[in-house]
Design a protein around this motif. Structure first.
Motif, mmCIF file in Angstrom:
data_model
loop_
_atom_site.group_PDB
_atom_site.id
_atom_site.type_symbol
_atom_site.label_atom_id
_atom_site.label_comp_id
_atom_site.label_asym_id
_atom_site.label_seq_id
_atom_site.Cartn_x
_atom_site.Cartn_y
_atom_site.Cartn_z
ATOM 1 N N GLN A 161 -19.354 -86.346 27.582
ATOM 2 C CA GLN A 161 -20.295 -85.741 26.642
ATOM 3 C C GLN A 161 -21.492 -86.629 26.323
ATOM 4 O OE1 GLN A 161 -19.774 -82.622 25.815
ATOM 5 N NE2 GLN A 161 -17.788 -82.599 26.855
ATOM 6 N N THR A 162 -21.526 -87.834 26.842
ATOM 7 C CA THR A 162 -22.593 -88.785 26.518
ATOM 8 C C THR A 162 -23.705 -88.718 27.547
ATOM 9 O OG1 THR A 162 -20.958 -90.265 25.513
ATOM 10 C CG2 THR A 162 -23.108 -91.204 26.030
ATOM 11 N N ARG A 163 -24.926 -88.661 27.068
ATOM 12 C CA ARG A 163 -26.080 -88.670 27.965
ATOM 13 C C ARG A 163 -26.258 -90.057 28.576
ATOM 14 N NH1 ARG A 163 -27.643 -85.094 23.906
ATOM 15 N NH2 ARG A 163 -28.648 -83.174 24.633
ATOM 16 N N GLU A 164 -26.745 -90.067 29.786
ATOM 17 C CA GLU A 164 -26.934 -91.345 30.477
ATOM 18 C C GLU A 164 -27.985 -92.199 29.780
ATOM 19 O OE1 GLU A 164 -28.019 -93.018 34.973
ATOM 20 O OE2 GLU A 164 -27.774 -90.862 34.584
ATOM 21 N N ASP A 165 -29.052 -91.557 29.273
ATOM 22 C CA ASP A 165 -30.107 -92.310 28.588
ATOM 23 C C ASP A 165 -29.574 -92.999 27.331
ATOM 24 O OD1 ASP A 165 -31.828 -91.441 30.536
ATOM 25 O OD2 ASP A 165 -32.633 -89.777 29.339
ATOM 26 N N ASP A 166 -28.749 -92.295 26.578
ATOM 27 C CA ASP A 166 -28.187 -92.896 25.362
ATOM 28 C C ASP A 166 -27.248 -94.041 25.698
ATOM 29 O OD1 ASP A 166 -29.529 -91.047 23.752
ATOM 30 O OD2 ASP A 166 -27.926 -89.582 23.976
ATOM 31 N N LEU A 167 -26.467 -93.870 26.755
ATOM 32 C CA LEU A 167 -25.552 -94.940 27.155
ATOM 33 C C LEU A 167 -26.329 -96.170 27.620
ATOM 34 C CD1 LEU A 167 -22.624 -95.753 27.500
ATOM 35 C CD2 LEU A 167 -22.680 -94.768 29.795
#
Length: 245
Positions: free
Chosen positions: A142-148
C-alpha cells in the motif's frame, strides 16, 4: 493488662512475619545452553502490558484504519452533517471494517507466530519477527514508491531490496501514503455534493433569495442523492476494493 495486650500484639506480628511467603522475584533470567535468554512469566506479562499501550498507535499506523476514518470524516463534511453520524459510530464502523480488511493479515500472523509461541515452539523474539512479516507485506503493497524513497533518503541509509527496508522506515512511509490516498478519495466524494451546492446557490440567487442559506436547501437533496445511489455500500465497497479485497 496493657502489658498483656502489648505482648499479644508483638506475638501476632512475629507470627505474621514468619508466615509471610517470600515475594515473587521481579526479574529472573535463565540462560540456556544455546546462549538464549528467557525471562520469568512476571516479566513477560509486564512487557505485554507495556506493549498494549502502543496498540492504538499500531492500529492507526499499521492497518487500513487511517484511510477509512479520514474518508468517512470527509464524507460527513461533504454531506453538510456536522455530528451525524457521530464520532463514535464512525470510529466503530472504521474499526470493524479495518478488522474485515486485515483478517487475512491477522490470520497469517496467528498461524506463523502466535500459535507457535503459545505452543512453546517459538521464542518470543522470533515470534515477534514472524508476526511482523504479514503486516510488513501489507504495508509495502500500500506504500507509494516516492514516499518510501523519501523516508529512506531522510534516514541516510541504503537498501538493496524492499525486503531490506527497516520496519521503522516503512511505517511513516505507509502512513504518508495512506493520508494521500484518503484525501484523494475525499476529493472525489466532495465533487457531486459540491455540484448540488452550486446549483442550489445559483437558483436561490436567481430567485433573489440571497438571505436564505443554500446549505439549508441543499442538505435534503444531498441526503436524498446519497440514499438513492446506496452511498454507504458504494463507499464501503470502494474502500475495501482499494486494499485489494
Amino acid at each position: 493488662m496493657l502489658a498483656g495486650v502489648t505482648v499479644l500484639a508483638l506475638s501476632v506480628l512475629s507470627l505474621s512475619a514468619v508466615a509471610e511467603p517470600a515475594g515473587i522475584p521481579a526479574l529472573t533470567m535463565v540462560t540456556e545452553e544455546g546462549g538464549e535468554q528467557k525471562y520469568t512469566v512476571t516479566i513477560q506479562i509486564l512487557a505485554l502490558m507495556t506493549a498494549l499501550t502502543f496498540l492504538p498507535a499500531a492500529l492507526m499506523m499499521m492497518t487500513s484504519f487511517t484511510r477509512i476514518i479520514i474518508s468517512f470524516s470527509i464524507l460527513r463534511q461533504a454531506l453538510g452533517l456536522q455530528q451525524t453520524p457521530s464520532n463514535q459510530i464512525l470510529i466503530g464502523l472504521s474499526l470493524f471494517l479495518t478488522i474485515f480488511i486485515m483478517t487475512p493479515v491477522l490470520e497469517e500472523a496467528n498461524r506463523t507466530a502466535i500459535q507457535p509461541y503459545l505452543d512453546e515452539t517459538l521464542a518470543p523474539k522470533e515470534a515477534l519477527e514472524k508476526a511482523s512479516l504479514p503486516f510488513r507485506d501489507f504495508m509495502l503493497a500500500q506504500t507509494r514508491e516516492d514516499d518510501l524513497n523519501l523516508f529512506v533518503r531522510i534516514s541516510g541509509k541504503t537498501y538493496e531490496t524492499l525486503e531490506d527496508v527497516s520496519f521503522w522506515v516503512l511505517m511513516p512511509a505507509f502512513v504518508t501514503s495512506e493520508l494521500k490516498t484518503a484525501f484523494q478519495i475525499g476529493f472525489i466524494l466532495f465533487i457531486p455534493f459540491l455540484i448540488i451546492d452550486m446549483v442550489v446557490a445559483s437558483v436561490l440567487m436567481a430567485m433573489g433569495m440571497m438571505m436564505l442559506s443554500p446549505m439549508i436547501i441543499s442538505l435534503p437533496f444531498k441526503i436524498m442523492l446519497f440514499v438513492l445511489v446506496d452511498g454507504w455500500a458504494l463507499i464501503i465497497g470502494t474502500l475495501a476494493a482499494s486494499f485489494g479485497i
